[in-house]
Write an enzyme that holds these catalytic residues in place. Structure first.
Site, PDB file in Angstrom:
ATOM      1  N   ARG A  82      11.431  -6.685   5.366  1.00 62.29           N
ATOM      2  CA  ARG A  82      11.353  -5.272   5.725  1.00 62.29           C
ATOM      3  C   ARG A  82      11.833  -5.060   7.165  1.00 62.29           C
ATOM      4  NH1 ARG A  82       5.683  -2.198   5.337  1.00 62.29           N
ATOM      5  NH2 ARG A  82       5.321  -3.149   7.366  1.00 62.29           N
ATOM      6  N   ARG A  94      -1.011  -9.385  13.122  1.00 61.21           N
ATOM      7  CA  ARG A  94      -1.540  -8.343  12.224  1.00 61.21           C
ATOM      8  C   ARG A  94      -2.375  -8.961  11.107  1.00 61.21           C
ATOM      9  NH1 ARG A  94       3.977  -6.021  11.003  1.00 61.21           N
ATOM     10  NH2 ARG A  94       3.044  -4.704   9.411  1.00 61.21           N
ATOM     11  N   ARG A 140     -10.036   0.877   8.378  1.00 63.01           N
ATOM     12  CA  ARG A 140      -9.603  -0.484   8.646  1.00 63.01           C
ATOM     13  C   ARG A 140     -10.682  -1.289   9.362  1.00 63.01           C
ATOM     14  NH1 ARG A 140      -3.642   0.391   8.692  1.00 63.01           N
ATOM     15  NH2 ARG A 140      -2.663  -1.636   8.779  1.00 63.01           N
ATOM     16  N   ARG A 188      11.393  -2.014  11.636  1.00 64.38           N
ATOM     17  CA  ARG A 188      10.093  -1.686  12.234  1.00 64.38           C
ATOM     18  C   ARG A 188       9.761  -2.706  13.307  1.00 64.38           C
ATOM     19  NH1 ARG A 188       5.075  -0.173   8.334  1.00 64.38           N
ATOM     20  NH2 ARG A 188       3.926  -1.396   9.861  1.00 64.38           N
ATOM     21  N   LYS A 199       0.829  -1.226   0.000  1.00 64.59           N
ATOM     22  CA  LYS A 199       0.000   0.000   0.000  1.00 64.59           C
ATOM     23  C   LYS A 199       0.857   1.268   0.000  1.00 64.59           C
ATOM     24  CE  LYS A 199      -2.001  -0.812   3.986  1.00 64.59           C
ATOM     25  NZ  LYS A 199      -1.636  -2.142   4.484  1.00 64.59           N
TER      26      LYS A 199
END
Ligand code: ADP
Length: 193
Positions: free
Chosen positions: A129, A146, A90, A135, A14
């Site tokens: 990532r 998630r 969301r 992160r 996204k």
């Protein structure tokens, strides 16, 4: 005016696709994840409030995120051709609240882009990532949480937008430029309507 919602599971791309879209169409990019991470990094009161939830992969309360978006939308200046919402709505409650926010500001959603990527690839991308960007929520345990939360709470909002006839599903595996090409075609098509 073109107002886009970009949706998809964590790791679906996204943010990457939003960056390409805003560059080419001069849209204001509103990423709730980026906004929350900025609050956490700046150590604001809001940042403290949401830090534990975000690092555990849980959603922050609807009322908090709705306020953030409502403020941000009301501050968009006329130099933009519209906006792109990345990471919002969301939940069905957020989608309903967005209707009101848009009504008050005289805007409407031009299209809902749903980027689809297989779960195995999502996990792979997010782990990579995590190694590169560090992160906190990109570790296997949090990634699984998630994805679970996404499937339970965010997947159902697709039906909300399917009913409104502005829903487009995009296959999100492959080259970034190739996926962007498909998105660009849809935006051009919708802007002519
Ligand atoms: P990703 O899609 O990879 O999970 P985001 O950067 O969009 O990443 O979001 C990161 C985190 O921020 C989410 O896991 C959640 O904790 C919080 N968050 C972002 N947007 C929302 C939202 N609309 N409602 C509730 N929580 C949100």
């Amino acid at each position: 005016m073109i107002n886009i919602i970009i949706s998809g599971a964590p790791g679906s791309g996204k943010g990457t696709q939003s960056d390409l879209i805003v560059e080419n169409f001069r849209l204001k990019h509103l990423s709730t994840g980026d906004m929350l991470r900025a609050e956490i990094a700046a150590g604001t009161e809001l940042g403290h409030q949401v830090e534990k939830l975000v690092s555990a992969g849980a959603y922050v309360p609807d009322n908090l995120i709705i306020d953030i978006i409502s403020n941000a939308v009301s501050q968009i200046d006329d130099s933009y051709n519209g906006l792109i919402l990345d990471g919002f709505p969301r939940t069905v409650e957020q989608a309903q609240a967005l209707e009101e926010i848009l009504e008050q500001t005289g805007k409407k959603i031009s299209l809902f882009l749903d980027i689809h990527v297989d779960e195995e690839e999502l996990i792979d991308r997010l782990l990579k990532r995590g190694q590169i960007q560090g992160r906190k929520d990109d570790n296997l345990e949090t990634i699984k949480e998630r994805l679970k939360v996404y499937n339970a709470k965010t997947q159902p909002i697709s039906d909300f937008y399917k009913k409104k006839n502005n829903y487009y599903r995009i296959e999100g595996s492959g080259e970034i430029e190739e996926i962007y090409g498909k998105i660009e075609d849809i935006i051009n098509l919708v802007s002519k309507e």
